[in-house]
Design a protein around this motif. Structure first.
Motif, PDB file in Angstrom:
ATOM      1  N   THR A   1       3.562   5.880  -5.476  1.00  0.00           N
ATOM      2  CA  THR A   1       3.486   5.860  -7.062  1.00  0.00           C
ATOM      3  C   THR A   1       2.479   6.937  -7.210  1.00  0.00           C
ATOM      4  OG1 THR A   1       3.989   3.413  -7.257  1.00  0.00           O
ATOM      5  CG2 THR A   1       3.000   4.649  -9.021  1.00  0.00           C
TER       6      THR A   1
ATOM      7  N   GLU B   1       0.747  -1.269   0.024  1.00  0.00           N
ATOM      8  CA  GLU B   1      -0.049  -0.037  -0.040  1.00  0.00           C
ATOM      9  C   GLU B   1       0.959   1.216   0.070  1.00  0.00           C
ATOM     10  OE1 GLU B   1      -3.349   2.836   0.548  1.00  0.00           O
ATOM     11  OE2 GLU B   1      -2.953   0.613  -0.451  1.00  0.00           O
TER      12      GLU B   1
ATOM     13  N   LYS C   1       3.823   1.579  -1.195  1.00  0.00           N
ATOM     14  CA  LYS C   1       4.299   1.529  -2.498  1.00  0.00           C
ATOM     15  C   LYS C   1       3.361   2.173  -3.499  1.00  0.00           C
ATOM     16  CE  LYS C   1       6.635  -1.000  -6.284  1.00  0.00           C
ATOM     17  NZ  LYS C   1       7.316  -2.495  -6.512  1.00  0.00           N
ATOM     18  N   ARG C   2       2.159   1.886  -3.436  1.00  0.00           N
ATOM     19  CA  ARG C   2       1.022   2.393  -4.313  1.00  0.00           C
ATOM     20  C   ARG C   2       1.213   3.741  -4.074  1.00  0.00           C
ATOM     21  NH1 ARG C   2      -4.115   4.202  -4.012  1.00  0.00           N
ATOM     22  NH2 ARG C   2      -4.507   3.821  -1.890  1.00  0.00           N
TER      23      ARG C   2
END
Length: 330
Positions: free
Chosen positions: A309, A303, A305-306
């Motif tokens: 991004t 999560e 990492k998302r």
């Protein structure tokens, strides 16, 4: 300025203006050369002191001249009575006050004020009374300056210095109320938030507060900063204070609660980079928490990492940093 008609100067007027400006420059350079020459030959006379005043009137940012001025005063003081020394220091405080009204963010002026206050003669009698009055006067000056510019970090830093130097210590709870007043007047006042961290830390240390007491106090602070975050989620000041409150080893219930609250704000403000940044940071903290199981930690890192991004898009100026952070979430 837009909408204001620019006046054209006649050749004669332009020449007159040029000569006037040239005369000012020549006058300044002459005074500067005179003062620096006196400094080189170690002229510590009253006349030299007066010349430094003339030069500083023209350029109060000339820190070398402030140093020279202090050297002159120190050379004069041994032959003066405490009352005369006090009189000199009062004059310099008045001088720097006039400069600060025009140049409120010049370090050298603030530094000279500190030196004046620290040079007031010690001892009983009138000089001691002046000493106490000086510090009280400084606090009033700072309050007036912060009324004019509540975010002047030079004034906030000097305020902390004055408060720590008062002959009779002011209750820290009063300073806490003062910072709250400034914050509620303008949530983007970073200096007031920063000062609040210092005051709270000092109060907890002074009272030898337990972790439970600190947590209880922080919970009240979360209420204050949440108002700021919802009022202007694009302002960095509140987010930095929020991160200070959370800390690096937050209680699990606090961390989960604040993540839920920020998720609510994120739904309302999906483009707020500071909101997404906070969610990513706190999600990683939760993943690293000792009570978090490995499966849950893996999900949380995914999560985070998302979110990093997403930050690459909403905060393109720091794209490389967000990309690096995302790579570390695996």
């Amino acid at each position: 300025m837009h909408g204001v008609k620019r006046l054209r100067l006649t050749p004669q007027a332009a020449e007159t203006k040029r000569l006037k400006e040239l005369s000012k420059i020549e006058s300044y350079l002459a005074i500067e050369q005179d003062v620096l020459s006196r400094k080189r030959v170690k002229d510590y006379s009253d006349e030299a002191l007066g010349r430094t005043t003339r030069l500083l009137d023209l350029n109060p940012e000339f820190y070398t001249i402030w140093n020279y001025r202090r050297t002159i005063l120190l050379s004069l003081f041994p032959s003066l009575s405490p009352e005369d020394i006090t009189s000199h220091l009062i004059s310099d405080l008045r001088l720097t006050t006039s400069y600060l009204l025009v140049h409120p963010k010049v370090y050298w002026i603030w530094n000279h004020r500190k030196w004046c206050l620290e040079s007031v003669p010690h001892g009983p009698g009138e000089s001691q009374k002046w000493r106490e009055d000086f510090w009280k006067g400084e606090l009033k000056l700072i309050e007036k300056m912060l009324e004019a510019d509540a975010r002047n970090f030079h004034a906030w830093d000097y305020r902390r210095y004055v408060l720590s130097s008062l002959p009779l210590a002011r209750p820290k709870t009063e300073e806490l109320k003062y910072t709250q007043t400034k914050i509620e007047a303008n949530f983007s006042n970073f200096s007031a938030w920063h000062c609040r961290t210092k005051v709270l830390s000092a109060i907890w240390a002074e009272r030898n507060a337990t972790p439970e007491e600190v947590k209880k106090a922080k919970d009240k602070e979360f209420e204050l900063v949440t108002q700021a975050l919802w009022t202007d989620p694009g302002d960095q000041s509140g987010w930095l204070y929020h991160r200070w409150l959370v800390g690096q080893e937050p209680p699990l219930d606090t961390l989960r609660r604040e993540i839920r609250n920020i998720q609510d704000l994120h739904e309302a403000e999906p483009e707020s980079k500071w909101c997404v940044n906070a969610l990513a940071h706190y999600t990683l903290l939760l993943a690293r928490h000792p009570s978090t199981g490995e499966d849950e930690a893996m999900r949380l890192r995914g999560e985070a990492k998302r979110l990093f991004t997403i930050l690459e898009k909403v905060d393109p100026h720091r794209r490389a940093r967000h990309r690096d952070m995302a790579a570390q979430c695996t």
